[in-house]
Design a protein around this motif. Structure first.
Motif, PDB file in Angstrom:
ATOM      1  N   PHE A 162       0.852  -1.192   0.000  1.00  0.00           N
ATOM      2  CA  PHE A 162       0.000   0.000   0.000  1.00  0.00           C
ATOM      3  C   PHE A 162       0.886   1.240   0.000  1.00  0.00           C
ATOM      4  O   PHE A 162       1.955   1.242   0.615  1.00  0.00           O
ATOM      5  N   ILE A 163       0.445   2.256  -0.720  1.00  0.00           N
ATOM      6  CA  ILE A 163       1.140   3.542  -0.649  1.00  0.00           C
ATOM      7  C   ILE A 163       0.121   4.638  -0.340  1.00  0.00           C
ATOM      8  O   ILE A 163      -1.027   4.583  -0.780  1.00  0.00           O
ATOM      9  N   VAL A 164       0.555   5.611   0.432  1.00  0.00           N
ATOM     10  CA  VAL A 164      -0.279   6.774   0.740  1.00  0.00           C
ATOM     11  C   VAL A 164      -0.319   7.662  -0.489  1.00  0.00           C
ATOM     12  O   VAL A 164       0.722   7.944  -1.101  1.00  0.00           O
ATOM     13  N   GLN A 165      -1.513   8.097  -0.850  1.00  0.00           N
ATOM     14  CA  GLN A 165      -1.674   8.985  -2.003  1.00  0.00           C
ATOM     15  C   GLN A 165      -2.527  10.188  -1.630  1.00  0.00           C
ATOM     16  O   GLN A 165      -3.637  10.034  -1.090  1.00  0.00           O
ATOM     17  N   GLU A 183       5.843  16.296  -1.560  1.00  0.00           N
ATOM     18  CA  GLU A 183       6.965  15.955  -0.682  1.00  0.00           C
ATOM     19  C   GLU A 183       6.494  15.190   0.544  1.00  0.00           C
ATOM     20  O   GLU A 183       7.120  14.217   0.971  1.00  0.00           O
ATOM     21  N   ARG A 184       5.368  15.632   1.118  1.00  0.00           N
ATOM     22  CA  ARG A 184       4.862  14.963   2.323  1.00  0.00           C
ATOM     23  C   ARG A 184       4.328  13.575   1.991  1.00  0.00           C
ATOM     24  O   ARG A 184       4.433  12.657   2.800  1.00  0.00           O
ATOM     25  N   GLU A 185       3.799  13.387   0.823  1.00  0.00           N
ATOM     26  CA  GLU A 185       3.370  12.060   0.385  1.00  0.00           C
ATOM     27  C   GLU A 185       4.581  11.124   0.321  1.00  0.00           C
ATOM     28  O   GLU A 185       4.504   9.975   0.785  1.00  0.00           O
ATOM     29  N   ALA A 221       7.817   0.844   4.382  1.00  0.00           N
ATOM     30  CA  ALA A 221       6.970  -0.117   3.670  1.00  0.00           C
ATOM     31  C   ALA A 221       5.617  -0.226   4.372  1.00  0.00           C
ATOM     32  O   ALA A 221       5.543  -0.371   5.593  1.00  0.00           O
ATOM     33  N   GLN A 222       4.546  -0.154   3.580  1.00  0.00           N
ATOM     34  CA  GLN A 222       3.192  -0.194   4.124  1.00  0.00           C
ATOM     35  C   GLN A 222       2.350  -1.226   3.381  1.00  0.00           C
ATOM     36  O   GLN A 222       2.588  -1.505   2.204  1.00  0.00           O
ATOM     37  N   PHE A 223       1.348  -1.732   4.087  1.00  0.00           N
ATOM     38  CA  PHE A 223       0.544  -2.830   3.557  1.00  0.00           C
ATOM     39  C   PHE A 223      -0.897  -2.699   4.031  1.00  0.00           C
ATOM     40  O   PHE A 223      -1.221  -1.914   4.917  1.00  0.00           O
TER      41      PHE A 223
END
Length: 465
Positions: free
Chosen positions: A57-60, A112-114, A121-123
């Motif tokens: 998962f990625i923060v968007q 930049e904050r994203e 690493a995120q999931f």
């Protein structure tokens, strides 16, 4: 004879409160553990075949969301001016709003904050019908160093963002330790990037089950836990419900709310030396001063525990409202005296980017309403009826107690809930958001706790042999 009977009755009446106190303190047995449904379904639809995969998962921060946020920040109504010569006593001082709102709209670099959010690493994985988001950091270790799993849980109005500065310290490999921590940092259900329940009943105890199932999903049947704020209460529930799985429990908000704990707390008002060390007595007594402060600072709790969706409608619709509501807590909960300052002392410990990052966990996901429902789901007759507060846990426990934490309990009171209290470390600095405010102090304390837990386990094995 009549006179003797009267004296006897009088003696019995006078003795009754004392006998009742002694019964609760020393003789009353704890209630049995409640039966918890380990597979309760909190998602929208129970599926015949569950998805048990663990997905990256990625923060968007999407362009439409950012555009909408900036428009709302720029098109606000004129602030109601504050009263003369006040700081944050009435809440967030509106004279401070312009600088915060303009920074968020014009200088906060969303791209930049994203990238910053995605540095770890995120999931996501589906637990009991909810997609649960988590950060996972597994250090690479040399031979002879054991990797040990530890679950870190945030609270409200925090998020996983609280741990970002501490995580590199927590997961570092050191020649002075024979272990390194593998950190698992979830967004609580209904917070940030994790799904929220669609039906009532997901309180702290039920979240403890979700967190346990998350650790099992990742292959951990034995692990350490850490928590502050709601994370502390959820960790306490986990240690109570699943003591055989928890290797050690660290918290920066030690809480004991049993009848026995409350009686000892009340007794300390008259005999403080019986309850608390003399150099720490001013953190607990006089009770009236602490009670007045709690009354002043806990109005939010009553609202969120009774009508979370009403306050949610207001705050979720206004980023300025979200900013004022949450940052006021970061001011007062870090140090109560900061409410006397015009700027609330917010920039004494954090940058604007750091505090706005935390707000983005709520705004980008529209999770404010679902986050505050945890108060309603936990402060009610059903949840209190589980009586988890009345059941001591044998799990080794370590408590760090910041100088300016919202509430303080002595080691003697904490042992009513945590009889295997390894350490109650009262420090002379810090507030409620300890990992975020003092990441080095927090991390060192966690590592000391895990070291102590491991030593206890080794000594227990030797004794068994």
């Amino acid at each position: 004879m009549a006179r003797l009977l009267c004296f006897g009755l009088l003696a019995l009446l006078l003795a009754s409160p004392f006998l009742g106190f002694m019964y609760v303190l020393f003789l009353k047995s704890p209630p049995p553990l409640p039966a918890m449904d380990g597979q309760a379904w909190w998602g929208p639809k129970l599926q015949a075949k569950q998805d048990t995969s663990v997905r990256p998962f990625i923060v968007q921060f999407t362009a439409p969301m950012v555009h909408d946020l900036k428009e709302r920040l720029k098109n606000h109504r004129k602030w109601t001016p504050p009263l003369e010569n006040v700081g944050f006593e009435y809440g967030f001082n509106s004279k401070q709003l312009d600088s915060w709102v303009s920074y968020w709209a014009e200088k906060y670099n969303f791209t930049e904050r994203e990238r910053f959010f995605n540095k770890f690493a995120q999931f996501k994985t589906n637990i009991q019908g909810l997609d649960i988001h988590f950060i996972r950091i597994k250090p690479e270790v040399p031979a002879g160093v054991e990797v040990v799993p530890m679950l870190f849980m945030h609270g409200w109005p925090g998020s996983v963002r609280e741990f970002y500065e501490a995580l590199p310290l927590l997961t570092a490999v050191s020649k002075d330790r024979d272990f390194a921590i593998e950190a698992i940092v979830p967004s609580l259900p209904g917070y940030g990037f994790s799904d929220a329940a669609v039906r009532p009943g997901l309180g702290a105890a039920e979240m403890a089950v979700v967190m346990r199932n998350l650790m099992h999903r990742l292959g951990f049947n034995k692990y350490y836990i850490q928590g502050g704020d709601w994370g502390s209460l959820i960790a306490s529930c986990m240690a109570t419900l699943f003591p055989g799985e928890i290797l050690g429990h660290h918290t920066n908000m030690g809480a004991a709310m049993s009848t026995k704990a409350n009686l000892l707390n009340a007794l300390g008002a008259f005999l403080p030396s019986f309850v608390v060390e003399s150099h720490l007595a001013d953190r607990m007594y006089p009770l009236t001063a602490n009670f007045v402060r709690l009354i002043e600072e806990t109005g939010y709790m009553h609202i969120q525990a009774t009508k979370p969706d009403t306050i949610g409608a207001a705050i979720s619709d206004s980023p300025v409202g979200l900013l004022a509501y949450i940052l006021e807590k970061f001011s007062t909960w870090t140090k109560n005296e900061y409410k006397l300052l015009p700027d609330g002392g917010l920039l004494k410990h954090w940058s604007r980017d750091q505090l706005l990052d935390n707000l983005m966990c709520y705004w980008a996901t529209n999770s404010f309403t679902t986050s505050v429902r945890l108060y309603s789901e936990s402060f009610n007759k059903r949840h209190f009826g589980l009586q988890l507060d009345e059941i001591p846990t044998p799990v080794p426990t370590w408590v760090i107690q910041a100088k300016n934490e919202i509430a303080f309990l002595s080691a003697r009171i904490l042992r009513t809930k945590f009889p295997n209290l390894v350490q109650a470390n009262a420090i002379d600095d810090g507030g409620h958001f300890l990992a975020f405010e003092l990441p080095k102090v927090f991390s060192e304390d966690v590592l000391k706790a895990v070291t102590a837990f491991r030593k206890l386990k080794k000594e227990a094995k030797k004794t068994e042999l």
